[in-house]
Design an enzyme around this catalytic site. Sequence first.
Site, short mmCIF file in Angstrom:
data_model
loop_
_atom_site.label_atom_id
_atom_site.label_comp_id
_atom_site.label_asym_id
_atom_site.label_seq_id
_atom_site.Cartn_x
_atom_site.Cartn_y
_atom_site.Cartn_z
N SER A 118 -11.79 4.35 -1.16
CA SER A 118 -11.24 5.00 -2.35
C SER A 118 -11.12 4.01 -3.50
CB SER A 118 -9.85 5.57 -2.03
OG SER A 118 -9.23 6.07 -3.19
N TYR A 126 -1.45 5.21 1.63
CA TYR A 126 -2.86 5.58 1.63
C TYR A 126 -3.71 4.45 1.06
CZ TYR A 126 -7.14 7.98 0.15
OH TYR A 126 -8.45 8.33 -0.06
#
Length: 250
Positions: A142, A155
């Site tokens: 990400s 995350y």
Amino acid sequence: MDLELKGKKALVTGGTRGVGRGVVLALARAGVDVVTCYRTESEQVASLEQALKETGGDHHVVRADVADPGQIPGLLRTAGERYGHLDIVVNNAGAISHIPYGELPLEEWQRILATNVTGAHLVVQHALPLLRAGSSVISIGSKAVEAGIPLRAHYTASKAAIAGLSRSLAREFGGRGIRFNVLALGVIETENFHALPEAQRDLMTERYSAKTALGRLGLPEEVAGAVLWLASDLSRYVTGSTVSVDGGIN
């Protein structure tokens, strides 16, 4: 363009929805035989099975939760029994939540890392006997690692760990001709995105599109295009890298 992937064997985790589904279908259409897994029964499982049947090839959709270490050996055993080896592994299965860091329960921290980091680690470790020279391991990361996102510290930490793991494995297994790379994704339009309330979806589309050079959000098939490249010999000198698939987000 023929990427010469026909007949190769792949494992894609979390392949029934979103980015994973796009990757599975793109690989299958390129002639790759694919094993993929899912955590819970849903309409998406049946529809993917039907789509793969219509595509042709030796594909298998099996139930396995990569957040459960006990289920991973069976998943890789299935791939080994079906194919004998793996040319492509895509660590796609992931979990996310949005919680203020000061209120983040230990159990939620552990859940996110168990899926995003430990699950990927165990998939690769159990896949090692099936990998050979020319095999490509691709992990879905990400852009949050670079940007930092409020409410997603757990995350973001998990995706940063994946990047470090991939770089280290690239060095350790480069002598065997096995490549490890990460795709750092921006905002991708998936089922979860479209399930948001309309007002929230419109706001996110406007906000994040404005941050990209291309002025729009990404699509699962565009992530799949990057996977196909990393799976092919066109990228045979690319390893230990993080490739941004984000539309030029700032």
